[in-house]
Design a protein around this motif. Structure first.
Motif, PDB file in Angstrom:
ATOM      1  N   HIS A  77       0.840  -1.209   0.000  1.00  0.00           N
ATOM      2  CA  HIS A  77       0.000   0.000   0.000  1.00  0.00           C
ATOM      3  C   HIS A  77       0.867   1.249   0.000  1.00  0.00           C
ATOM      4  O   HIS A  77       1.929   1.276   0.632  1.00  0.00           O
ATOM      5  N   ASP A 110       5.978   1.426   6.733  1.00  0.00           N
ATOM      6  CA  ASP A 110       4.562   1.053   6.574  1.00  0.00           C
ATOM      7  C   ASP A 110       3.958   1.909   5.476  1.00  0.00           C
ATOM      8  O   ASP A 110       3.309   2.896   5.754  1.00  0.00           O
ATOM      9  N   GLU A 144      -5.229   1.154   2.412  1.00  0.00           N
ATOM     10  CA  GLU A 144      -5.042   0.093   3.408  1.00  0.00           C
ATOM     11  C   GLU A 144      -5.225   0.633   4.815  1.00  0.00           C
ATOM     12  O   GLU A 144      -5.821  -0.025   5.669  1.00  0.00           O
ATOM     13  N   GLU A 145      -4.724   1.839   5.054  1.00  0.00           N
ATOM     14  CA  GLU A 145      -4.764   2.373   6.420  1.00  0.00           C
ATOM     15  C   GLU A 145      -6.167   2.829   6.829  1.00  0.00           C
ATOM     16  O   GLU A 145      -6.370   3.258   7.966  1.00  0.00           O
ATOM     17  N   ASP A 171       4.495  -6.344   4.722  1.00  0.00           N
ATOM     18  CA  ASP A 171       3.883  -5.225   5.453  1.00  0.00           C
ATOM     19  C   ASP A 171       3.772  -5.598   6.927  1.00  0.00           C
ATOM     20  O   ASP A 171       2.858  -5.205   7.632  1.00  0.00           O
ATOM     21  N   PRO A 173       6.539  -6.857  10.454  1.00  0.00           N
ATOM     22  CA  PRO A 173       7.951  -6.753  10.850  1.00  0.00           C
ATOM     23  C   PRO A 173       8.709  -8.070  10.851  1.00  0.00           C
ATOM     24  O   PRO A 173       8.124  -9.154  10.869  1.00  0.00           O
ATOM     25  N   ARG A 319      -9.721  -6.104  17.920  1.00  0.00           N
ATOM     26  CA  ARG A 319      -8.843  -6.993  17.137  1.00  0.00           C
ATOM     27  C   ARG A 319      -9.406  -8.398  17.263  1.00  0.00           C
ATOM     28  O   ARG A 319      -9.735  -8.847  18.381  1.00  0.00           O
ATOM     29  N   HIS A 353     -14.839   0.162   9.330  1.00  0.00           N
ATOM     30  CA  HIS A 353     -14.259  -0.910   8.520  1.00  0.00           C
ATOM     31  C   HIS A 353     -14.081  -2.184   9.345  1.00  0.00           C
ATOM     32  O   HIS A 353     -13.920  -2.122  10.571  1.00  0.00           O
ATOM     33  N   GLU A 388       1.074 -12.171  13.791  1.00  0.00           N
ATOM     34  CA  GLU A 388       1.184 -10.770  14.159  1.00  0.00           C
ATOM     35  C   GLU A 388      -0.152 -10.266  14.670  1.00  0.00           C
ATOM     36  O   GLU A 388      -1.207 -10.819  14.359  1.00  0.00           O
ATOM     37  N   SER A 391      -3.388  -5.883  11.412  1.00  0.00           N
ATOM     38  CA  SER A 391      -4.372  -6.400  10.448  1.00  0.00           C
ATOM     39  C   SER A 391      -4.076  -5.877   9.051  1.00  0.00           C
ATOM     40  O   SER A 391      -3.690  -4.719   8.894  1.00  0.00           O
ATOM     41  N   PRO A 393      -6.656  -6.108   6.247  1.00  0.00           N
ATOM     42  CA  PRO A 393      -7.986  -6.698   6.048  1.00  0.00           C
ATOM     43  C   PRO A 393      -8.171  -7.381   4.692  1.00  0.00           C
ATOM     44  O   PRO A 393      -8.921  -8.345   4.595  1.00  0.00           O
ATOM     45  N   HIS A 419       2.956   4.019  12.590  1.00  0.00           N
ATOM     46  CA  HIS A 419       1.789   4.721  13.154  1.00  0.00           C
ATOM     47  C   HIS A 419       2.185   5.719  14.254  1.00  0.00           C
ATOM     48  O   HIS A 419       1.310   6.280  14.892  1.00  0.00           O
TER      49      HIS A 419
END
Ligand code: BES
Ligand code: ZN
Length: 449
Positions: A77, A110, A144-145, A171, A173, A319, A353, A388, A391, A393, A419
């Protein structure tokens, strides 16, 4: 794009676009960023397009489809998270800076650095060998975000064209620097925004406090019912469909080079907290949570103002883990909140979302091919197998709509500040990503034979 521009220069150019998808004002930058990416993919010899959607455009690129080789879809993304709190950045978020081989900028890890490494990898193989060992599709989106809503429709409408054998994503770590990492599971997510309405307008808190319930008081009391004292989620039925962890995961995770002390060091908290009866990694990767992401209402300005606000607001997200269904969670949470709502308050719920969790078998043939590629790219080191807590999605839609499993190969670090202010990406991971891309495409081609 001039041929002589170095990879680092190109990376910095990519990072300068303030492609924040959450902020409608930034849409022109988002679109410019998508265009830049399309031009880059065209310049390396792929057939590239910028596909329009109801939201942000999707960058799609492919080589010539030839029979007898597998189709691999590399997803990434180009949108990034908002930058606030801006004052905590050491350098401006869209003016990338380099120190000690590390680049700092919003989106560095990211997901711009990780995706671009794959693009550079493909570029190098095409230059050296004139072709790739696979049919390749790059699918790089700009939402994506904010939940990938346009991409789900896009996958449906272009299903035939996007048919593929396997999806590759970087995407997530690496578990520790230099440790090859295959992530075989992600948590899902469901976002919900609630607004509580009390009196018809803001009131003097001396004239009415004590007789009229303050919506902010109602909100904090309501939100406090979401967790039990041990921090497990108190919503009825919330854990009913949670799939238990397998023994090999429980045992394997204890040996990973990322444990409670590392989580404490990265986050700066003196002690960890969460549902009892599970290790921190289990709580992060295999247990669901309820989080308050934002809370507001009333007077926020300088000094004080004695007011009972007419409304109070909260942004929540949950989550999720296999086999929780986002729609079912919305129902359970709404029932819980309504059951705990005081009589004098009205509640509005806006469902945001959502996306289900993802889990695959890292020991299946594609997983084994990915592990082989990781070993080769990391000088024979044994890959860490992880899940992880974040997400992506669209991954469950890749499975549902395209029927393809996803391989998640990490190229950023856990302490990359995704973030958060001062997001980083080590420049050496570009070379690593190129190598991984080359080995991976070879291994996937060999696996399909
Ligand atoms: N790169 C993350 C996803 C991620 C984070 C995977 C950590 C593995 C570990 C992605 O960009 C992201 O932040 N996703 C959002 C999705 C949401 C906004 C729908 C997330 O997880 O909050
Ligand atoms: Zn993100």
């Amino acid at each position: 794009m001039p041929q002589h521009t170095s990879e680092i220069e190109q990376f910095l150019t990519y990072l300068r676009f303030a492609s924040i998808s959450a902020d409608a004002k930034m849409q022109p930058q988002v679109i410019d960023c998508g265009r830049w990416l399309r031009d880059k993919l065209t310049a390396i010899g792929l057939e590239a397009e910028l596909a329009q959607t109801k939201g942000n455009p999707i960058v799609l690129a492919r080589n010539q489809k030839k029979p007898g080789r597998p189709t691999v879809l590399i997803y990434g993304h180009y949108d990034v998270q908002p930058v606030d709190p801006l004052n905590l950045w050491r350098t401006p978020p869209f003016e990338p800076s380099i120190a000690n081989g590390i680049v700092t900028a919003r989106g560095a890890s990211d997901n711009k650095g990780q995706t671009l490494s794959h693009i550079f990898g493909v570029e190098e193989t095409l230059k050296r060998e004139g072709d790739l060992p696979v049919n390749l599709i790059f699918l790089i989106e700009g939402e994506e975000e904010v939940g990938s809503q346009s991409l789900t429709d896009f996958l449906q409408s272009r299903r035939k064209e996007l048919e593929c054998d396997v999806v590759v994503i970087s995407d997530s770590p690496m578990i520790a620097p230099g440790v090859p990492t295959l992530c075989y599971g992600l948590r899902g997510i469901q976002a919900i925004e609630i607004t509580l309405h009390g009196p018809k307008q803001d009131l003097h808190s001396g004239m009415f406090g004590g007789a009229v319930l303050n919506p902010l008081t109602a909100l904090v009391r309501l939100l406090s019912t979401l967790h039990r004292p041990d921090l497990s989620v108190a919503v009825d039925g919330f854990y009913d469909s949670v799939r238990p962890l397998q023994k090999w995961e429980h045992d394997g995770w204890k040996k990973l080079p990322y444990q409670e002390k590392d989580v404490k060091a990265i986050t700066g908290v003196p002690a960890l907290a969460g549902e009892s009866g599970h290790t921190a990694l289990e709580r992060l990767w295999a247990r669901p949570t309820a989080e308050i992401n934002g809370l507001w209402g009333g007077y926020q300005g300088e000094g004080s103002k004695t007011v009972i606000p007419s409304t109070a607001h909260a942004k929540l997200s949950f989550r999720l883990v296999p086999d929780q269904e986002p729609e079912e969670i919305v129902k359970l949470v709404e029932n819980h909140l309504r059951a705990n709502l005081p009589e004098s308050i009205q509640m509005e719920i806006e469902v945001g979302h959502g996306g289900a969790a993802y889990l695959t078998d890292p020991h299946d043939p594609w997983g084994k091919a990915a592990q082989n590629a990781l070993r080769k790219a990391f000088d024979g080191k044994e890959p860490a197998l992880i899940r992880e807590g974040g997400s992506i999605p669209i991954v469950s839609d890749f499975k549902r709509i395209l029927g393809a499993d996803t391989l998640l190969l990490g190229l950023c670090l856990s302490d990359c500040n995704a973030h958060s202010p001062n997001e980083t990406f080590p420049l050496e991971n570009i070379e690593l990503g190129k190598k991984l891309n080359r080995e991976l495409l070879r291994e996937l081609a060999a696996q399909a034979k």
